[in-house]
Design an enzyme around this catalytic site. Structure first.
Site, PDB file in Angstrom:
ATOM      1  N   ASN A  14       0.872  -1.174   0.000  1.00 34.88           N
ATOM      2  CA  ASN A  14       0.000   0.000   0.000  1.00 34.88           C
ATOM      3  C   ASN A  14       0.913   1.230   0.000  1.00 34.88           C
ATOM      4  OD1 ASN A  14      -1.759   2.079   0.547  1.00 34.88           O
ATOM      5  ND2 ASN A  14      -2.328   1.377   2.591  1.00 34.88           N
ATOM      6  N   LYS A  16       0.121   4.245  -0.184  1.00 40.43           N
ATOM      7  CA  LYS A  16      -0.513   5.411   0.447  1.00 40.43           C
ATOM      8  C   LYS A  16      -0.344   6.644  -0.450  1.00 40.43           C
ATOM      9  CE  LYS A  16      -0.013   3.124   4.831  1.00 40.43           C
ATOM     10  NZ  LYS A  16       0.115   3.183   6.271  1.00 40.43           N
ATOM     11  N   HIS A 102      -9.355   1.203   5.441  1.00 44.76           N
ATOM     12  CA  HIS A 102      -8.041   1.376   6.081  1.00 44.76           C
ATOM     13  C   HIS A 102      -8.213   2.318   7.272  1.00 44.76           C
ATOM     14  CE1 HIS A 102      -3.886   2.433   6.805  1.00 44.76           C
ATOM     15  NE2 HIS A 102      -3.545   1.374   6.085  1.00 44.76           N
ATOM     16  N   GLU A 104      -6.507   4.671   8.279  1.00 46.94           N
ATOM     17  CA  GLU A 104      -6.250   6.077   7.957  1.00 46.94           C
ATOM     18  C   GLU A 104      -7.493   6.717   7.329  1.00 46.94           C
ATOM     19  OE1 GLU A 104      -2.622   5.371   5.812  1.00 46.94           O
ATOM     20  OE2 GLU A 104      -1.646   4.836   7.693  1.00 46.94           O
ATOM     21  N   GLU A 172      -4.914  -4.846  10.798  1.00 47.61           N
ATOM     22  CA  GLU A 172      -3.852  -3.858  10.963  1.00 47.61           C
ATOM     23  C   GLU A 172      -4.055  -3.109  12.288  1.00 47.61           C
ATOM     24  OE1 GLU A 172      -2.072  -2.712   6.820  1.00 47.61           O
ATOM     25  OE2 GLU A 172      -3.621  -1.289   7.389  1.00 47.61           O
ATOM     26  N   GLY A 178       3.263   2.117  10.754  1.00 43.45           N
ATOM     27  CA  GLY A 178       4.286   3.155  10.601  1.00 43.45           C
ATOM     28  C   GLY A 178       5.078   3.455  11.855  1.00 43.45           C
ATOM     29  N   SER A 217       3.891  -2.304  10.207  1.00 48.29           N
ATOM     30  CA  SER A 217       5.344  -2.424  10.396  1.00 48.29           C
ATOM     31  C   SER A 217       5.914  -3.774   9.962  1.00 48.29           C
ATOM     32  CB  SER A 217       5.732  -2.112  11.847  1.00 48.29           C
ATOM     33  OG  SER A 217       5.440  -0.760  12.134  1.00 48.29           O
ATOM     34  N   GLY A 239       5.162   1.294   4.423  1.00 48.68           N
ATOM     35  CA  GLY A 239       6.478   1.884   4.168  1.00 48.68           C
ATOM     36  C   GLY A 239       7.444   0.978   3.414  1.00 48.68           C
TER      37      GLY A 239
HETATM   38  P1  13P Z   1       3.432   0.242   7.536  1.00 54.22           P
HETATM   39  O1  13P Z   1       3.878  -1.053   6.902  1.00 54.22           O
HETATM   40  O2  13P Z   1       4.157   1.436   7.050  1.00 54.22           O
HETATM   41  O3  13P Z   1       3.383   0.120   9.030  1.00 54.22           O
HETATM   42  O4  13P Z   1       1.900   0.474   7.070  1.00 54.22           O
HETATM   43  C1  13P Z   1       0.995  -0.570   7.168  1.00 54.22           C
HETATM   44  C2  13P Z   1      -0.249  -0.183   6.456  1.00 54.22           C
HETATM   45  O5  13P Z   1      -0.969   0.700   6.876  1.00 54.22           O
HETATM   46  C3  13P Z   1      -0.561  -0.883   5.204  1.00 54.22           C
HETATM   47  O6  13P Z   1      -1.846  -0.637   4.775  1.00 54.22           O
END
Ligand code: 13P
Length: 255
Positions: A14, A16, A102, A104, A172, A178, A217, A239
């Site tokens: 992802n 983002k 998600h 976010e 998640e 992150g 992560s 990430g």
């Molecule tokens: P990270 O791998 O950066 O922690 O993000 C996870 C995520 O939100 C994937 O959708």
């Protein structure tokens, strides 16, 4: 006692809100490296770039096993929804998957589980596979509410009659996204076992065969351990999906 269902893993990136067309050379290189890595992989590989990059990624991934997905969609097909994008538009641009719910989106845009459910239905209407995300916040975790929060999110976010082919569930934990922090393998196992039980109860054989991804992560250094946990059928990676070597390292957990 039911026979154990074999589920093919999926490693999904992802991106983002990252990536510009101006960096399309990097995007192409990244796609090529991912394509090369995925050739040897025993898992499916998906990249969900920002919607603006779907056509470029689709192009760069031509001839490889990489699938392309969107990161969100509106519940409607079209209409007066300024700034939104429909599942049909994502499909039109070359996507075969879309992430919905998600954390976010839930946090930044106040998306409720009911809204997420409508988006999952929209994905199916357009012929996309919906990756439905659930996860507890740190406060909820500290209050011992993880399993009840996940159960409530699943109940309201997943539409009736979904199948293992059209839906994937991603766990998640919000506090792990992150941050470099991950739950222990035991904690992931507990949550994924609870998700599997809930899916089996509601969707029977389809729930038993549905892919469950872990996200938060995930890195090359923890992928083997996390991907080895029971009922973890792949990863949703943020990430680390932006760097070919890191993403390759995660895909390698399935070689
Ligand atoms: P990270 O791998 O950066 O922690 O993000 C996870 C995520 O939100 C994937 O959708």
């Amino acid at each position: 006692m039911t026979a154990k269902v074999k589920i093919k893993a999926l490693v999904a990136g992802n991106w983002k809100m990252n990536g510009l067309k101006a960096s399309s050379k990097e995007v192409k290189t990244l796609a090529k490296l991912i394509a090369k890595a995925s050739k040897k992989a025993k898992c499916d590989v998906l990249v969900c770039p920002p919607a603006t990059l779907i056509p470029a990624l689709k192009d760069a991934a031509k001839g490889s096993k990489i699938a392309i997905g969107g990161q969100d969609c509106h519940a409607n097909v079209s209409g007066a929804h300024t700034g939104d994008i429909s599942a049909e538009m994502l499909k039109d641009a070359g996507a075969t998957y879309v992430i919905v719910g998600h954390s976010e989106r839930r946090a930044d845009h106040g998306e409720t589980s009911e809204a997420v459910c409508a988006k999952a239905l929209a994905a199916h209407r357009a012929g996309l596979i919906a990756i439905v995300c659930v996860g507890e916040t740190e406060t909820q975790r500290d209050a011992g509410e993880t399993l009840s929060v996940i159960a409530a999110q699943l109940a309201a976010s997943l539409p009736k009659g979904i199948t293992a082919k059209n839906t994937i569930v991603a766990y998640e934990p919000v506090w792990a996204i992150g941050t470099g922090r991950t739950p222990t393998a035991d904690d992931v196992a507990k949550v994924h076992a609870a998700i599997r039980a809930a899916l089996k109860k509601r969707f029977k054989a389809e729930g038993e065969a549905m892919r469950l991804l872990y996200g938060g992560s995930v890195k090359a250094s923890n992928a083997v351990e996390l991907m080895g946990v029971a009922n973890v059928n792949g990863a949703l990676v943020g990430g680390a999906s932006l760097k070919a070597a890191d993403f390759d390292g995660i895909i390698a957990a399935y070689r």
